[in-house]
Design a protein around this motif. Sequence first.
Motif, PDB file in Angstrom:
ATOM      1  N   PHE A 160       0.818  -1.216   0.000  1.00  0.00           N
ATOM      2  CA  PHE A 160       0.000   0.000   0.000  1.00  0.00           C
ATOM      3  C   PHE A 160       0.851   1.265   0.000  1.00  0.00           C
ATOM      4  CE2 PHE A 160      -2.863  -3.175   1.709  1.00  0.00           C
ATOM      5  CZ  PHE A 160      -4.012  -2.920   0.983  1.00  0.00           C
ATOM      6  N   LEU A 161       1.998   1.207   0.646  1.00  0.00           N
ATOM      7  CA  LEU A 161       2.905   2.349   0.720  1.00  0.00           C
ATOM      8  C   LEU A 161       4.229   1.965   0.086  1.00  0.00           C
ATOM      9  CD1 LEU A 161       2.376   3.356   4.473  1.00  0.00           C
ATOM     10  CD2 LEU A 161       1.236   4.332   2.485  1.00  0.00           C
ATOM     11  N   THR A 162       4.978   2.974  -0.317  1.00  0.00           N
ATOM     12  CA  THR A 162       6.324   2.739  -0.808  1.00  0.00           C
ATOM     13  C   THR A 162       7.286   3.600   0.003  1.00  0.00           C
ATOM     14  OG1 THR A 162       7.740   2.701  -2.757  1.00  0.00           O
ATOM     15  CG2 THR A 162       6.187   4.521  -2.617  1.00  0.00           C
ATOM     16  N   ARG A 163       8.447   3.075   0.266  1.00  0.00           N
ATOM     17  CA  ARG A 163       9.450   3.843   0.996  1.00  0.00           C
ATOM     18  C   ARG A 163       9.971   4.930   0.060  1.00  0.00           C
ATOM     19  NH1 ARG A 163      10.468   0.889   5.614  1.00  0.00           N
ATOM     20  NH2 ARG A 163       9.821  -1.290   5.441  1.00  0.00           N
ATOM     21  N   ALA A 164      10.178   6.121   0.631  1.00  0.00           N
ATOM     22  CA  ALA A 164      10.617   7.250  -0.184  1.00  0.00           C
ATOM     23  C   ALA A 164      11.569   8.126   0.609  1.00  0.00           C
ATOM     24  CB  ALA A 164       9.413   8.065  -0.633  1.00  0.00           C
ATOM     25  N   LYS A 165      12.373   8.875  -0.102  1.00  0.00           N
ATOM     26  CA  LYS A 165      13.285   9.830   0.524  1.00  0.00           C
ATOM     27  C   LYS A 165      13.059  11.176  -0.148  1.00  0.00           C
ATOM     28  CE  LYS A 165      18.116  10.482   1.736  1.00  0.00           C
ATOM     29  NZ  LYS A 165      18.090  10.374   3.185  1.00  0.00           N
ATOM     30  N   ASP A 166      12.835  12.197   0.649  1.00  0.00           N
ATOM     31  CA  ASP A 166      12.640  13.549   0.133  1.00  0.00           C
ATOM     32  C   ASP A 166      13.626  14.454   0.849  1.00  0.00           C
ATOM     33  OD1 ASP A 166      11.772  15.874  -0.975  1.00  0.00           O
ATOM     34  OD2 ASP A 166       9.724  15.754  -0.249  1.00  0.00           O
ATOM     35  N   GLY A 167      14.741  14.733   0.202  1.00  0.00           N
ATOM     36  CA  GLY A 167      15.798  15.499   0.852  1.00  0.00           C
ATOM     37  C   GLY A 167      16.349  14.687   2.012  1.00  0.00           C
ATOM     38  N   PRO A 168      16.399  15.277   3.205  1.00  0.00           N
ATOM     39  CA  PRO A 168      16.936  14.557   4.359  1.00  0.00           C
ATOM     40  C   PRO A 168      15.920  13.633   5.044  1.00  0.00           C
ATOM     41  CG  PRO A 168      16.375  16.777   4.995  1.00  0.00           C
ATOM     42  CD  PRO A 168      16.118  16.679   3.523  1.00  0.00           C
ATOM     43  N   VAL A 169      14.674  13.639   4.574  1.00  0.00           N
ATOM     44  CA  VAL A 169      13.601  12.916   5.251  1.00  0.00           C
ATOM     45  C   VAL A 169      13.359  11.558   4.606  1.00  0.00           C
ATOM     46  CG1 VAL A 169      11.175  12.994   5.930  1.00  0.00           C
ATOM     47  CG2 VAL A 169      12.499  15.100   5.864  1.00  0.00           C
ATOM     48  N   ASP A 170      13.441  10.501   5.414  1.00  0.00           N
ATOM     49  CA  ASP A 170      13.054   9.158   4.980  1.00  0.00           C
ATOM     50  C   ASP A 170      11.630   8.925   5.430  1.00  0.00           C
ATOM     51  OD1 ASP A 170      15.465   8.309   3.814  1.00  0.00           O
ATOM     52  OD2 ASP A 170      16.317   7.910   5.785  1.00  0.00           O
ATOM     53  N   GLY A 171      10.785   8.430   4.532  1.00  0.00           N
ATOM     54  CA  GLY A 171       9.399   8.213   4.896  1.00  0.00           C
ATOM     55  C   GLY A 171       8.700   7.295   3.929  1.00  0.00           C
ATOM     56  N   PHE A 172       7.401   7.512   3.777  1.00  0.00           N
ATOM     57  CA  PHE A 172       6.554   6.650   2.969  1.00  0.00           C
ATOM     58  C   PHE A 172       5.609   7.488   2.124  1.00  0.00           C
ATOM     59  CE2 PHE A 172       7.862   4.373   6.700  1.00  0.00           C
ATOM     60  CZ  PHE A 172       8.174   3.119   6.239  1.00  0.00           C
ATOM     61  N   ARG A 173       5.236   6.942   0.965  1.00  0.00           N
ATOM     62  CA  ARG A 173       4.223   7.555   0.101  1.00  0.00           C
ATOM     63  C   ARG A 173       3.196   6.499  -0.256  1.00  0.00           C
ATOM     64  NH1 ARG A 173       8.513  10.721  -3.051  1.00  0.00           N
ATOM     65  NH2 ARG A 173       8.324  12.765  -2.104  1.00  0.00           N
TER      66      ARG A 173
END
Length: 112
Positions: free
Chosen positions: A61-74
């Motif tokens: 349902f979610l994918t791991r993502a990195k946006d700049g310095p932030v690791d998270g999910f989309r």
Amino acid sequence: MGIAAIGSQTQGSPRNVLSLSARAPSAGGWPGSSPTQASSTSTTTNGVIESLVPLLADSGFLTRAKDGPVDGFRLKAHQLRLLPADGAHGAPDPVRRTLARGEGPPGRPVLP
């Protein structure tokens, strides 16, 4: 694009980051926040978040993502379902609703 990150948001975090923690402003909807629900501690709520989000990622349902310095999910786009409706009204939204005249809290009296 937004990203959901586990943990509290730090000062100066990008605006497109949704922090998921018991202390986040969005935590008003988590279990234990309502007087009618059983109370929970922030440790319990954080434990649920830390367990549930990776499970949703592992389930597709979610994918791991990195946006700049932030690791998270989309959210994966193929998980969105758009269904046709009759067009009579939009989805119910108790926060952004319009009240008919006479419904709702009384206004403040006007001072002379």
